[in-house]
Design a protein around this motif. Structure first.
Motif, PDB file in Angstrom:
ATOM      1  N   GLY A 299      42.322  36.934  37.023  1.00 56.42           N
ATOM      2  CA  GLY A 299      41.013  35.476  36.372  1.00 56.42           C
ATOM      3  C   GLY A 299      40.963  35.917  35.043  1.00 56.42           C
TER       4      GLY A 299
ATOM      5  N   GLU B 224      36.059  35.659  31.567  1.00 62.30           N
ATOM      6  CA  GLU B 224      34.728  34.524  31.539  1.00 62.30           C
ATOM      7  C   GLU B 224      34.567  34.729  33.455  1.00 62.30           C
ATOM      8  N   GLU B 225      35.815  34.502  34.050  1.00 62.77           N
ATOM      9  CA  GLU B 225      35.829  34.478  35.415  1.00 62.77           C
ATOM     10  C   GLU B 225      35.178  35.871  35.625  1.00 62.77           C
TER      11      GLU B 225
ATOM     12  N   ASN C  89      31.927  36.862  35.079  1.00 59.53           N
ATOM     13  CA  ASN C  89      31.292  36.381  36.075  1.00 59.53           C
ATOM     14  C   ASN C  89      31.206  35.964  37.472  1.00 59.53           C
ATOM     15  N   ASN C  90      31.885  37.225  37.809  1.00 57.15           N
ATOM     16  CA  ASN C  90      31.983  37.945  39.628  1.00 57.15           C
ATOM     17  C   ASN C  90      30.913  38.891  39.842  1.00 57.15           C
TER      18      ASN C  90
END
Length: 256
Positions: free
Chosen positions: A235, A238-239, A242-243
């Motif tokens: 991704g 940012e994704e 935040n995973n």
């Protein structure tokens, strides 16, 4: 977008240790794709398989639509698939300029016949290669060290030189392995800027292994996370950041 690299269901073991496990990734043409993961995730091994240094035990690799699964590194070089290394492999007793001039293969001067009977051809090729090397030196702002022995360059300058050596081969794809390692912050910004210029101005595609998350954030989209030899998630940065699975893979459950 067209995928210029397609890795499908690749596996690799060393003895009883399975390092790459049914791994599939795709790299879009014209992208700067990041490949990250905790130590031991298999990133460098996957790089070596794509670059033709290690044979895959299973699966396939396609480059620009061609099956390159069993093609060795020296042939992939001529097809436009190149890689850099965590530790720069410069010719330490040659100048920075001479290092660049060594890259193009099949030069006429390599033939004793041409050296004896076609000196004009040899000379004209040498001049063309020298000019190209000077253009690369100028592009990378290394003019002040072009005549310096490569072994005397700083870590960051060696990494820029390594990038320059890929430019001498007019690659389609460059695999960058930990190019930020050992580079001071000032030269790191130069590296980032040059990679972005090569991508935007010359259309180079990059696949980047890197532990420096700031560099990944500035350069890469998408980002692929490898863990235990397989893709965990892909991704935007940012994704990825935040995973929760990624955070746990990097830092363990204590990070929660």
């Amino acid at each position: 977008m067209t995928n210029i690299i397609d890795v499908k269901n690749v596996s690799k073991s060393f003895g009883h240790l399975k390092v790459i496990n049914d791994c599939s990734i795709a790299v879009e043409e014209g992208s700067i794709t990041g490949l990250i993961g905790p130590n031991g995730a298999g990133k460098s091994t996957l790089f070596n398989i794509i670059a033709g240094a290690f044979p895959a035990d299973a699966g396939s690799i396609h480059f620009a639509g061609e099956d390159i699964t069993h093609i060795p590194a020296n042939q992939l070089f001529h097809k436009g698939l190149l890689r850099t290394f965590q530790i720069a492999h410069e010719f330490s007793h040659m100048s920075a300029l001479e290092n660049l001039m060594m890259v193009p293969g099949d030069q006429s001067g390599e033939s004793l016949f041409n050296a004896w009977f076609k000196p004009g051809l040899v000379r004209s090729e040498e001049l063309a290669v020298r000019q190209k090397a000077l253009d690369v030196i100028d592009f990378l702002s290394l003019g002040h060290v072009k005549n310096e022995l490569a072994g005397n360059l700083s870590g960051g300058q060696k990494k820029l030189l390594e990038l320059g050596r890929t430019m001498m081969a007019d690659p389609k794809v460059v695999l960058l392995d930990e190019i930020a390692a050992g580079v001071n912050r000032t030269l790191l910004q130069d590296l980032i800027a040059n990679i972005q210029r090569l991508n935007k101005e010359l259309g180079y595609t990059f696949l980047v292994i890197e532990h420096d998350m700031d560099m990944i954030a500035k350069l890469c989209n998408p980002v692929i996370v490898l863990a235990q030899g397989s893709v965990m998630v892909q991704g935007t940065i940012e994704e990825i950041q935040n995973n929760e699975e990624v955070v746990e893979a990097y830092f363990g459950t204590e990070a929660h």
